[in-house]
Design a protein around this motif. Structure first.
Motif, PDB file in Angstrom:
ATOM      1  N   GLY A 206      34.660  40.367  37.626  1.00 28.78           N
ATOM      2  CA  GLY A 206      35.026  39.605  38.815  1.00 28.78           C
ATOM      3  C   GLY A 206      36.347  40.051  39.403  1.00 28.78           C
ATOM      4  N   GLN A 207      36.844  39.277  40.361  1.00 31.11           N
ATOM      5  CA  GLN A 207      38.088  39.590  41.040  1.00 31.11           C
ATOM      6  C   GLN A 207      39.167  38.598  40.640  1.00 31.11           C
ATOM      7  N   GLY A 208      40.432  39.039  40.670  1.00 28.30           N
ATOM      8  CA  GLY A 208      41.516  38.140  40.334  1.00 28.30           C
ATOM      9  C   GLY A 208      42.853  38.854  40.325  1.00 28.30           C
ATOM     10  N   VAL A 209      43.900  38.057  40.326  1.00 27.01           N
ATOM     11  CA  VAL A 209      45.256  38.568  40.193  1.00 27.01           C
ATOM     12  C   VAL A 209      45.956  37.796  39.088  1.00 27.01           C
ATOM     13  N   LEU A 210      46.914  38.443  38.449  1.00 29.86           N
ATOM     14  CA  LEU A 210      47.654  37.858  37.333  1.00 29.86           C
ATOM     15  C   LEU A 210      49.132  38.170  37.529  1.00 29.86           C
ATOM     16  N   LEU A 211      49.970  37.168  37.358  1.00 30.70           N
ATOM     17  CA  LEU A 211      51.419  37.331  37.476  1.00 30.70           C
ATOM     18  C   LEU A 211      52.080  36.828  36.199  1.00 30.70           C
TER      19      LEU A 211
ATOM     20  N   VAL B 220      47.179  32.913  36.593  1.00 31.04           N
ATOM     21  CA  VAL B 220      45.946  33.671  36.843  1.00 31.04           C
ATOM     22  C   VAL B 220      45.191  33.011  37.984  1.00 31.04           C
ATOM     23  N   ILE B 221      44.772  33.816  38.937  1.00 33.50           N
ATOM     24  CA  ILE B 221      43.920  33.341  40.031  1.00 33.50           C
ATOM     25  C   ILE B 221      42.690  34.229  40.056  1.00 33.50           C
ATOM     26  N   GLN B 222      41.521  33.626  39.872  1.00 35.45           N
ATOM     27  CA  GLN B 222      40.274  34.390  39.822  1.00 35.45           C
ATOM     28  C   GLN B 222      39.262  33.824  40.818  1.00 35.45           C
TER      29      GLN B 222
END
Length: 262
Positions: free
Chosen positions: A238-243, A259-261
């Motif tokens: 899937g798609q997502g960003v992690l900081l 985490v935002i998915q």
């Protein structure tokens, strides 16, 4: 071993809630029909096998029709043992990490290693815990019948679809105190206090390969006067960003993982 002691230990192995269940204990071996191959260096201490009699129609299916537990030792380190085990399983098995099993977010160094896998073709679920004790890897291996209907019910019951599985382990000699975390709706946050045995840059270097292994690719790293940050994007599943941020705080780092998915 005296007969009374043998009977006592055998009784301890049995499930007290075993109505309609046939239980068998195998000392020094796995059951004859055990479906999971073991690394050649394994020393099997013993196993227990539980087989549930068919239940009446309409009975809730939160049960395992069969379950086998194997206790064994290995001279291999935990990760090497689990790597060999994964190789022996071959195709048809898929890795899983149900929520709450390992925990998510920031984890202590060197916890017991865990593996969750399932085979849709064989309708089997495999759970393995391996930890090193006095130079020997102690393994607790469980195999259960994995009915598709039961699997779907268990997913709904545990809210598995609402949980993001992201975890990073701190280095050896570093302590971590979790401040909690959680979320939902595609956004999750985990926080912890991490001791300052290493620099923030060294911690990010330590975390990076763990995140890569979980399907994340690093896209940016920066150091500001008050904190250090690293950001990743999802490359698998899937798609997502992690900081991830590390902020010095009274001899520790205040670590945050968001985490935002989708």
């Amino acid at each position: 071993m005296e007969d009374l002691e043998r009977q006592f230990l055998y009784r301890l192995l049995l499930n007290p809630y075993s109505l309609g269940v046939t239980e068998t204990v195998h000392v020094g071996q796995v059951p004859p029909d055990f479906p999971v191959p073991l690394p050649a260096s394994s020393r099997v201490l013993g196993s227990t096998q539980r087989i549930q009699a068919p239940l009446p129609l309409g009975t809730p299916r939160f049960y395992f029709a069969s379950h086998t537990r194997v206790l064994l030792d290995s001279p291999l380190p935990p990760l090497a043992f689990l790597g060999q085990l994964r190789g022996l399983l071959g195709e048809g098995w898929e890795e899983e990490a149900p929520p709450g099993f390992l925990g998510n977010g920031f984890l202590p160094a060197l916890p017991p290693e865990h593996v969750h896998q399932h085979s849709a073709d064989l309708q089997l679920a495999l759970q393995v815990t391996a930890r090193e004790v006095d130079g020997v890897t102690q393994v607790d291996l469980n195999v259960s019948h994995d009915d598709p209907e039961q699997r779907q019910l268990m997913r709904l019951h545990h809210g598995r679809m609402q949980e993001a599985t992201v975890r990073v382990r701190v280095p050896v000699g570093t302590t971590v105190e979790t401040n909690g975390g959680g979320g939902g709706g595609g956004s999750w946050h985990y926080s912890a206090l991490i001791s300052q045995e290493q620099t923030a840059a060294a911690l990010l270097d330590h975390f990076a390969p763990q995140l890569i292994q979980q399907g994340w690719a690093e896209v940016h790293r920066g150091t500001e006067p008050q904190f250090t940050t690293g950001s990743w994007v999802k490359t698998q599943g899937g798609q997502g960003v992690l900081l991830l941020t590390l902020e010095p705080l009274q001899g520790n780092y205040l670590a945050n993982l968001r985490v935002i998915q989708s």
